[in-house]
Design an enzyme around this catalytic site. Structure first.
Site, PDB file in Angstrom:
ATOM      1  N   HIS A 108       0.867  -1.193   0.000  1.00  0.00           N
ATOM      2  CA  HIS A 108       0.000   0.000   0.000  1.00  0.00           C
ATOM      3  C   HIS A 108       0.899   1.236   0.000  1.00  0.00           C
ATOM      4  O   HIS A 108       1.452   1.620   1.026  1.00  0.00           O
ATOM      5  CB  HIS A 108      -0.905  -0.017   1.238  1.00  0.00           C
ATOM      6  CG  HIS A 108      -1.944   1.075   1.247  1.00  0.00           C
ATOM      7  ND1 HIS A 108      -3.269   0.850   1.521  1.00  0.00           N
ATOM      8  CD2 HIS A 108      -1.862   2.402   1.006  1.00  0.00           C
ATOM      9  CE1 HIS A 108      -3.947   1.987   1.456  1.00  0.00           C
ATOM     10  NE2 HIS A 108      -3.108   2.951   1.150  1.00  0.00           N
ATOM     11  N   TRP A 199      -5.603  16.965   7.173  1.00  0.00           N
ATOM     12  CA  TRP A 199      -6.050  16.420   5.882  1.00  0.00           C
ATOM     13  C   TRP A 199      -6.064  17.490   4.789  1.00  0.00           C
ATOM     14  O   TRP A 199      -5.729  17.208   3.640  1.00  0.00           O
ATOM     15  CB  TRP A 199      -7.432  15.766   5.989  1.00  0.00           C
ATOM     16  CG  TRP A 199      -7.337  14.266   6.098  1.00  0.00           C
ATOM     17  CD1 TRP A 199      -7.362  13.538   7.244  1.00  0.00           C
ATOM     18  CD2 TRP A 199      -7.179  13.321   5.020  1.00  0.00           C
ATOM     19  NE1 TRP A 199      -7.231  12.197   6.947  1.00  0.00           N
ATOM     20  CE2 TRP A 199      -7.125  12.036   5.593  1.00  0.00           C
ATOM     21  CE3 TRP A 199      -7.077  13.435   3.635  1.00  0.00           C
ATOM     22  CZ2 TRP A 199      -6.977  10.873   4.837  1.00  0.00           C
ATOM     23  CZ3 TRP A 199      -6.924  12.273   2.879  1.00  0.00           C
ATOM     24  CH2 TRP A 199      -6.873  11.012   3.478  1.00  0.00           C
ATOM     25  N   PHE A 202      -2.573  17.871   3.736  1.00  0.00           N
ATOM     26  CA  PHE A 202      -2.177  16.637   3.067  1.00  0.00           C
ATOM     27  C   PHE A 202      -2.688  16.601   1.623  1.00  0.00           C
ATOM     28  O   PHE A 202      -1.935  16.340   0.683  1.00  0.00           O
ATOM     29  CB  PHE A 202      -2.731  15.463   3.883  1.00  0.00           C
ATOM     30  CG  PHE A 202      -2.479  14.103   3.296  1.00  0.00           C
ATOM     31  CD1 PHE A 202      -1.193  13.625   3.152  1.00  0.00           C
ATOM     32  CD2 PHE A 202      -3.538  13.280   2.924  1.00  0.00           C
ATOM     33  CE1 PHE A 202      -0.959  12.356   2.625  1.00  0.00           C
ATOM     34  CE2 PHE A 202      -3.315  12.026   2.406  1.00  0.00           C
ATOM     35  CZ  PHE A 202      -2.029  11.560   2.257  1.00  0.00           C
ATOM     36  N   HIS A 288     -10.030   9.164  -7.485  1.00  0.00           N
ATOM     37  CA  HIS A 288     -10.533   9.912  -6.336  1.00  0.00           C
ATOM     38  C   HIS A 288     -11.986   9.539  -6.028  1.00  0.00           C
ATOM     39  O   HIS A 288     -12.798   9.408  -6.929  1.00  0.00           O
ATOM     40  CB  HIS A 288     -10.399  11.415  -6.560  1.00  0.00           C
ATOM     41  CG  HIS A 288     -10.397  12.167  -5.270  1.00  0.00           C
ATOM     42  ND1 HIS A 288     -11.547  12.612  -4.676  1.00  0.00           N
ATOM     43  CD2 HIS A 288      -9.380  12.496  -4.443  1.00  0.00           C
ATOM     44  CE1 HIS A 288     -11.238  13.212  -3.532  1.00  0.00           C
ATOM     45  NE2 HIS A 288      -9.937  13.160  -3.367  1.00  0.00           N
ATOM     46  N   GLU A 351     -10.911   3.957   7.282  1.00  0.00           N
ATOM     47  CA  GLU A 351      -9.846   4.870   7.732  1.00  0.00           C
ATOM     48  C   GLU A 351     -10.551   6.018   8.446  1.00  0.00           C
ATOM     49  O   GLU A 351     -10.592   7.143   7.974  1.00  0.00           O
ATOM     50  CB  GLU A 351      -9.046   5.391   6.516  1.00  0.00           C
ATOM     51  CG  GLU A 351      -7.807   6.202   6.890  1.00  0.00           C
ATOM     52  CD  GLU A 351      -7.091   6.771   5.649  1.00  0.00           C
ATOM     53  OE1 GLU A 351      -7.602   6.623   4.525  1.00  0.00           O
ATOM     54  OE2 GLU A 351      -6.014   7.367   5.829  1.00  0.00           O
ATOM     55  N   HIS A 376      -5.879   0.135   5.132  1.00  0.00           N
ATOM     56  CA  HIS A 376      -6.012   0.630   6.508  1.00  0.00           C
ATOM     57  C   HIS A 376      -6.865  -0.270   7.393  1.00  0.00           C
ATOM     58  O   HIS A 376      -6.362  -0.839   8.340  1.00  0.00           O
ATOM     59  CB  HIS A 376      -6.562   2.073   6.554  1.00  0.00           C
ATOM     60  CG  HIS A 376      -5.627   3.065   5.947  1.00  0.00           C
ATOM     61  ND1 HIS A 376      -4.434   3.389   6.533  1.00  0.00           N
ATOM     62  CD2 HIS A 376      -5.695   3.773   4.795  1.00  0.00           C
ATOM     63  CE1 HIS A 376      -3.800   4.273   5.777  1.00  0.00           C
ATOM     64  NE2 HIS A 376      -4.541   4.504   4.707  1.00  0.00           N
ATOM     65  N   ASP A 433       2.057   3.833   2.972  1.00  0.00           N
ATOM     66  CA  ASP A 433       1.059   4.784   2.483  1.00  0.00           C
ATOM     67  C   ASP A 433       1.654   5.990   1.726  1.00  0.00           C
ATOM     68  O   ASP A 433       1.605   6.013   0.505  1.00  0.00           O
ATOM     69  CB  ASP A 433       0.141   5.234   3.629  1.00  0.00           C
ATOM     70  CG  ASP A 433      -1.254   5.625   3.150  1.00  0.00           C
ATOM     71  OD1 ASP A 433      -1.594   5.345   1.990  1.00  0.00           O
ATOM     72  OD2 ASP A 433      -2.021   6.200   3.952  1.00  0.00           O
TER      73      ASP A 433
HETATM   74 ZN    ZN Z   1      -3.728   5.064   1.145  1.00  0.00          ZN
END
Ligand code: ZN
Ligand code: NAG
Ligand code: NAG
Length: 506
Positions: A108, A199, A202, A288, A351, A376, A433
């Site tokens: 991952h 987030w 991120f 996405h 997650e 996750h 990740d």
């Molecule tokens: Zn991921």
């Protein structure tokens, strides 16, 4: 096993009365401890004499660090946020051991967040022609082409080379530049007080860097470096999540996704020829999760084509982006059911900390959709039926400790649910990740937390070895590839064991 468990459960739920001899108390006590040890991941992994000796060495390191951490909480890397723990981990002998240990595969990893930001600065940002502009929300976009609308630029484009030349100090410029593509801060609790703060930053980083990485020369250098960093961390194989974006070159030409895959394919061949003990990469096409069903259908149609062209290279499909904000799997079912039967799903699921929310329920839909692994699975511990299904159907959970911590699901890693998955012997693979966004590199940092924070105090080589073997076992390597992979792993593992015993180049 079931009978023994029943007996033990009976024992601990009916405490022995005082008049019974102390011996049977001790007996019961030991029996429970032993049974739990046997139950957990690695509980049935047999060690050779050599390995057992290495285990002793490793445990000495581990106990040393844990007891130091126990005496001084500020030095207890196992319980600290990675940004605070990293200097300690870098000096740790346990970490040194883990770096040298062959770790198998990373299953991952998001390609555009995989490479260390230090290298991106040194290499990509020094490529001639790099431009920067600023958006209305104040974040930078890095690119090698002028597309103000697409980039949402509010400012003019400036050449990074000019900015750097005109800056007072090149080093300061580069340090500031690195902050654009890295979440590091010495005080994460202040800079990211909530999950939304972190987030948002991120997601920003993906859009800061994304277009620059679609520039063909940058794309090639970046993915080569990705493989280098994995290889140098003693990994032998990777499955990347990638949106396979279209590429462009200096003349302004753009190339379709087919070309993107072809580039990766060629790179992969070149790298594995140079390093015959590296099995290369495979691609999980990831889009996405904010897309509407119709858009998703279109992307899936494209994925189908690529999968048909490269069935053993573009192996599966996933949805990415913050689960809590994206569409639940359930609403995307009509599109997801369209996937060809040879393409497997590798869905991010659970997650989240929102128990019972639609995000949390993604886990259920992922399993109903026959996901091959779960990304996750952080919330899985709260769903006994799903947890049981994962175990009996051998669906690996891609546990990414540092990611979950940096992205605000857990602070003290000893509270990470991965600890329960290990205790219950749920199939776990340790993953990284997006290591490039938080100063990690390869997989060793995540392994550090896995063995120091998630695994019990007295767990050493048996669990490490199982986790390493799991990473190949639960990969999508074909049967032939797998048997070759295990041969190579056996060999490098044996070499590693000997090296530890003889302290060669240690
Ligand atoms: Zn991921
Ligand atoms: C960037 O990396 C590529 C591939 O590793 C290498 O060929 C190139 O020389 C590097 N460029 C710079 C500016 O370091
Ligand atoms: C579920 O996926 C596995 C591979 O991960 C495959 O072998 C199996 O046939 C699939 N089952 C169904 C019902 O689609």
């Amino acid at each position: 096993m079931k009978r023994l468990l029943f007996l033990l459960l009976h024992l601990i739920s009916h405490p022995l009365i005082q008049s019974e001899p102390a011996l049977s108390y001790e007996h019961a006590r030991q029996a429970v401890l032993t049974a739990e040890e046997k139950l957990m991941t690695g509980g049935h992994t047999h060690l050779s004499t050599q390995e057992a000796k290495v285990d002793d060495i490793f445990m000495e390191y581990k106990f040393g660090e844990l007891s130091q951490g126990c005496r001084n909480a500020e030095q207890n890397a196992a319980a600290l946020h990675f940004f605070k723990a990293k200097p300690l981990i870098d000096r740790s002998v346990v970490f040194n051991f883990l770096q040298k240990m062959p770790k198998g595969a990373v299953l991952h990893l998001h390609n555009t967040a995989s490479v260390s930001s230090k290298w991106v600065i040194q290499n990509i940002s020094y490529m001639s022609g790099m431009l920067r502009c600023t958006t209305a929300t104040g974040h930078s976009v890095l690119t090698f082409r002028r597309l103000p609308k697409e980039h949402k630029c509010q400012s003019q484009y400036v050449l990074v080379a000019d900015e750097r030349k005109n800056s007072v100090d090149r080093q300061v410029y580069d340090n500031n530049f690195e902050r654009l593509i890295n979440l590091y801060t010495p005080v994460p609790e202040l800079e990211y007080p909530t999950i939304t703060h972190v987030w948002d930053r991120f997601q920003d980083i993906f859009s800061v860097l994304g277009d620059a990485l679609s520039y063909l020369p940058a794309f090639r250098a970046y993915h080569w470096q990705m493989l280098e960093e994995l290889y140098n961390d003693n990994l032998m194989y990777v499955e990347i999540r990638s949106s396979c974006k279209k590429l462009y070159d200096a003349s302004g030409r753009t190339f379709p996704r087919k070309r993107t895959i072809r580039e990766l394919y060629a790179l992969n061949n070149k790298f594995t020829q140079l390093h015959p003990d590296f099995l290369g990469m495979k691609i999980i096409f990831a889009v996405h999760r904010g897309k509407e069903v119709d858009q998703l259908r279109e992307t899936i149609a494209e994925f189908k084509q690529l999968h048909e062209m490269y069935p053993n290279f573009v192996v599966g499909f996933d949805l990415v982006g913050q689960e809590d904000k994206g569409k639940p799997l359930y609403t995307l079912l009509p599109a997801l059911r369209d996937l060809p039967s040879t393409a497997r799903l590798f869905l991010h699921g659970g997650e989240t900390n929102w128990f019972g929310s639609s995000t949390d329920i993604n886990l259920l839909d992922a399993l109903l959709l026959n996901t091959t692994r779960i990304g996750h699975g952080y919330a899985l511990a709260k769903h006994p039926i799903l947890l049981n299904a994962v175990k009996t159907r051998h669906i690996a959970v891609e546990v990414s400790p540092i990611s979950n911590q940096v992205l605000h699901l857990v602070w003290d890693m000893r509270n990470h649910p991965g600890a329960q998955y290990l205790a219950l012997d749920v199939p776990v693979v340790i993953c990284s990740d997006d290591p490039g966004f938080w100063n990690a590199k390869g997989l060793s940092y995540d392994f550090y937390y896995a063995i120091m924070s998630l695994a019990p105090k007295n767990a050493g080589l048996p669990i490490l070895k199982t986790l390493v073997w799991n990473s190949l076992k639960y990969s999508t390597l074909t049967k032939e590839e797998k048997s070759r992979a295990f041969k190579i792993l056996e060999l490098s593992w044996t070499r590693f064991i000997e090296k530890v015993l003889h302290k060669k180049s240690w």
